[in-house]
Design a protein around this motif. Structure first.
Motif, PDB file in Angstrom:
ATOM      1  N   ILE A 130       0.812  -1.217   0.000  1.00 41.83           N
ATOM      2  CA  ILE A 130       0.000   0.000   0.000  1.00 41.83           C
ATOM      3  C   ILE A 130       0.845   1.267   0.000  1.00 41.83           C
ATOM      4  O   ILE A 130       0.511   2.241  -0.660  1.00 41.83           O
ATOM      5  CB  ILE A 130      -0.991  -0.006   1.183  1.00 41.83           C
ATOM      6  N   LYS A 131       1.953   1.256   0.706  1.00 37.89           N
ATOM      7  CA  LYS A 131       2.760   2.478   0.810  1.00 37.89           C
ATOM      8  C   LYS A 131       3.895   2.535  -0.217  1.00 37.89           C
ATOM      9  O   LYS A 131       4.786   3.368  -0.088  1.00 37.89           O
ATOM     10  CB  LYS A 131       3.351   2.594   2.224  1.00 37.89           C
ATOM     11  N   THR A 132       3.863   1.693  -1.239  1.00 37.36           N
ATOM     12  CA  THR A 132       4.955   1.668  -2.213  1.00 37.36           C
ATOM     13  C   THR A 132       5.162   3.020  -2.877  1.00 37.36           C
ATOM     14  O   THR A 132       6.277   3.498  -2.991  1.00 37.36           O
ATOM     15  CB  THR A 132       4.700   0.617  -3.311  1.00 37.36           C
ATOM     16  N   HIS A 133       4.083   3.600  -3.335  1.00 41.97           N
ATOM     17  CA  HIS A 133       4.170   4.902  -3.989  1.00 41.97           C
ATOM     18  C   HIS A 133       2.816   5.573  -3.829  1.00 41.97           C
ATOM     19  O   HIS A 133       1.862   5.241  -4.538  1.00 41.97           O
ATOM     20  CB  HIS A 133       4.531   4.742  -5.465  1.00 41.97           C
ATOM     21  N   ILE A 134       2.714   6.510  -2.913  1.00 40.88           N
ATOM     22  CA  ILE A 134       1.447   7.187  -2.640  1.00 40.88           C
ATOM     23  C   ILE A 134       1.351   8.454  -3.473  1.00 40.88           C
ATOM     24  O   ILE A 134       2.250   9.296  -3.455  1.00 40.88           O
ATOM     25  CB  ILE A 134       1.309   7.516  -1.141  1.00 40.88           C
ATOM     26  N   ILE A 135       0.247   8.573  -4.208  1.00 38.89           N
ATOM     27  CA  ILE A 135      -0.019   9.748  -5.025  1.00 38.89           C
ATOM     28  C   ILE A 135      -1.287  10.397  -4.476  1.00 38.89           C
ATOM     29  O   ILE A 135      -2.336   9.760  -4.418  1.00 38.89           O
ATOM     30  CB  ILE A 135      -0.212   9.356  -6.507  1.00 38.89           C
ATOM     31  N   PRO A 136      -1.194  11.642  -4.043  1.00 37.61           N
ATOM     32  CA  PRO A 136      -2.372  12.281  -3.445  1.00 37.61           C
ATOM     33  C   PRO A 136      -3.423  12.651  -4.487  1.00 37.61           C
ATOM     34  O   PRO A 136      -3.089  13.025  -5.609  1.00 37.61           O
ATOM     35  CB  PRO A 136      -1.797  13.537  -2.780  1.00 37.61           C
ATOM     36  N   ILE A 137      -4.678  12.520  -4.090  1.00 40.35           N
ATOM     37  CA  ILE A 137      -5.798  13.027  -4.886  1.00 40.35           C
ATOM     38  C   ILE A 137      -6.258  14.301  -4.190  1.00 40.35           C
ATOM     39  O   ILE A 137      -6.726  14.265  -3.055  1.00 40.35           O
ATOM     40  CB  ILE A 137      -6.955  12.007  -4.971  1.00 40.35           C
ATOM     41  N   ARG A 138      -6.086  15.402  -4.856  1.00 36.44           N
ATOM     42  CA  ARG A 138      -6.444  16.706  -4.286  1.00 36.44           C
ATOM     43  C   ARG A 138      -7.921  17.010  -4.516  1.00 36.44           C
ATOM     44  O   ARG A 138      -8.573  16.397  -5.364  1.00 36.44           O
ATOM     45  CB  ARG A 138      -5.626  17.818  -4.943  1.00 36.44           C
ATOM     46  N   LEU A 139      -8.394  17.994  -3.798  1.00 36.47           N
ATOM     47  CA  LEU A 139      -9.733  18.510  -4.069  1.00 36.47           C
ATOM     48  C   LEU A 139      -9.692  19.268  -5.390  1.00 36.47           C
ATOM     49  O   LEU A 139      -8.631  19.724  -5.829  1.00 36.47           O
ATOM     50  CB  LEU A 139     -10.177  19.428  -2.942  1.00 36.47           C
ATOM     51  N   LEU A 140     -10.822  19.421  -6.012  1.00 37.07           N
ATOM     52  CA  LEU A 140     -10.892  20.068  -7.317  1.00 37.07           C
ATOM     53  C   LEU A 140     -10.678  21.568  -7.241  1.00 37.07           C
ATOM     54  O   LEU A 140     -11.026  22.211  -6.260  1.00 37.07           O
ATOM     55  CB  LEU A 140     -12.260  19.805  -7.957  1.00 37.07           C
ATOM     56  N   GLU A 141     -10.111  22.101  -8.321  1.00 37.23           N
ATOM     57  CA  GLU A 141     -10.026  23.550  -8.484  1.00 37.23           C
ATOM     58  C   GLU A 141     -11.426  24.057  -8.858  1.00 37.23           C
ATOM     59  O   GLU A 141     -12.300  23.283  -9.235  1.00 37.23           O
ATOM     60  CB  GLU A 141      -9.027  23.904  -9.604  1.00 37.23           C
ATOM     61  N   THR A 142     -11.619  25.353  -8.807  1.00 40.12           N
ATOM     62  CA  THR A 142     -12.937  25.941  -9.047  1.00 40.12           C
ATOM     63  C   THR A 142     -13.511  25.558 -10.405  1.00 40.12           C
ATOM     64  O   THR A 142     -14.678  25.167 -10.512  1.00 40.12           O
ATOM     65  CB  THR A 142     -12.868  27.482  -8.917  1.00 40.12           C
ATOM     66  N   SER A 143     -12.713  25.629 -11.470  1.00 46.22           N
ATOM     67  CA  SER A 143     -13.240  25.331 -12.813  1.00 46.22           C
ATOM     68  C   SER A 143     -13.689  23.875 -12.920  1.00 46.22           C
ATOM     69  O   SER A 143     -14.740  23.585 -13.505  1.00 46.22           O
ATOM     70  CB  SER A 143     -12.198  25.655 -13.884  1.00 46.22           C
ATOM     71  N   ASP A 144     -12.918  22.964 -12.353  1.00 42.04           N
ATOM     72  CA  ASP A 144     -13.317  21.559 -12.371  1.00 42.04           C
ATOM     73  C   ASP A 144     -14.526  21.316 -11.480  1.00 42.04           C
ATOM     74  O   ASP A 144     -15.402  20.513 -11.806  1.00 42.04           O
ATOM     75  CB  ASP A 144     -12.153  20.662 -11.934  1.00 42.04           C
TER      76      ASP A 144
END
Length: 190
Positions: free
Chosen positions: A162-176
């Motif tokens: 699970i911790k091999t390579h963590i990529i964050p998912i951010r909250l959306l910007e206003t346009s998205d």
């Protein structure tokens, strides 16, 4: 057909990159960051034959119970491959995955609902399968950050899978965010 927010498209593209390069990764975000939406996008993405086959496995509400985990795999594989699967054990599951890997490369897209859905036995098997199947097998994990607070998080196998390579998912910007809001409005009405 609703338009997909550009940030979500970039996550799908990144998942494709990790899948093609055969590198496992964990995409993690806070609650309600769009993780479920991206998982569902990947479950329905049209793939060309030369790409590794995505097999979406939703482990939400399995509570780490082997029988529920095997049923989730059977459902995901049946839905993706249009062939009926039934697994009573991790050994049966391996044989099903091994059969597919003889002709296709696969990437399991695993979605964990919360920290209680993690099973050490499952993580051990995933790691073994990678060693046995080599380049034919890969996995991508989708989870909330809460998973890092699992009672199992300090175990070595958790680190490796699970911790091999963590990529964050951010909250959306206003346009998205506006695009997502517009999609909801079109679907549900004003």
């Amino acid at each position: 057909m609703p338009k997909v927010a550009s940030y979500y498209k970039s996550i799908v593209a990144e998942v494709m990159k990790y899948s093609q390069n055969r590198h496992p990764a964990s995409f993690m975000g806070m609650f309600d960051c769009g993780r479920d939406y991206v998982f569902n996008l990947l479950a329905t993405v049209k793939q060309v034959k030369k790409e590794p086959l995505f097999i979406p496995i939703d482990l939400t509400n399995t509570q780490g119970i082997d029988k529920k985990i095997c049923a989730a795999y059977a459902f995901g594989m049946t839905k993706k491959i249009n062939k009926s699967y039934r697994f009573d054990s991790f050994d049966d599951l391996f044989m099903g995955i091994h059969t597919i890997c003889q002709t296709d490369k696969i990437t399991l897209i695993l979605q964990f609902g919360d920290k209680n859905d993690v099973s050490i036995r499952l993580l051990e098997h995933i790691y073994q399968w990678e060693n046995l199947l080599g380049d034919s097998f890969n996995w991508i994990i989708f989870a909330n950050y809460e998973i890092l607070h699992s009672p199992l998080a300090s175990q070595t196998i958790f680190e490796k899978v699970i911790k091999t390579h963590i990529i964050p998912i951010r909250l959306l910007e206003t346009s998205d965010s506006n695009q997502v809001f517009q999609n909801y409005r079109e679907y549900f009405g004003p």
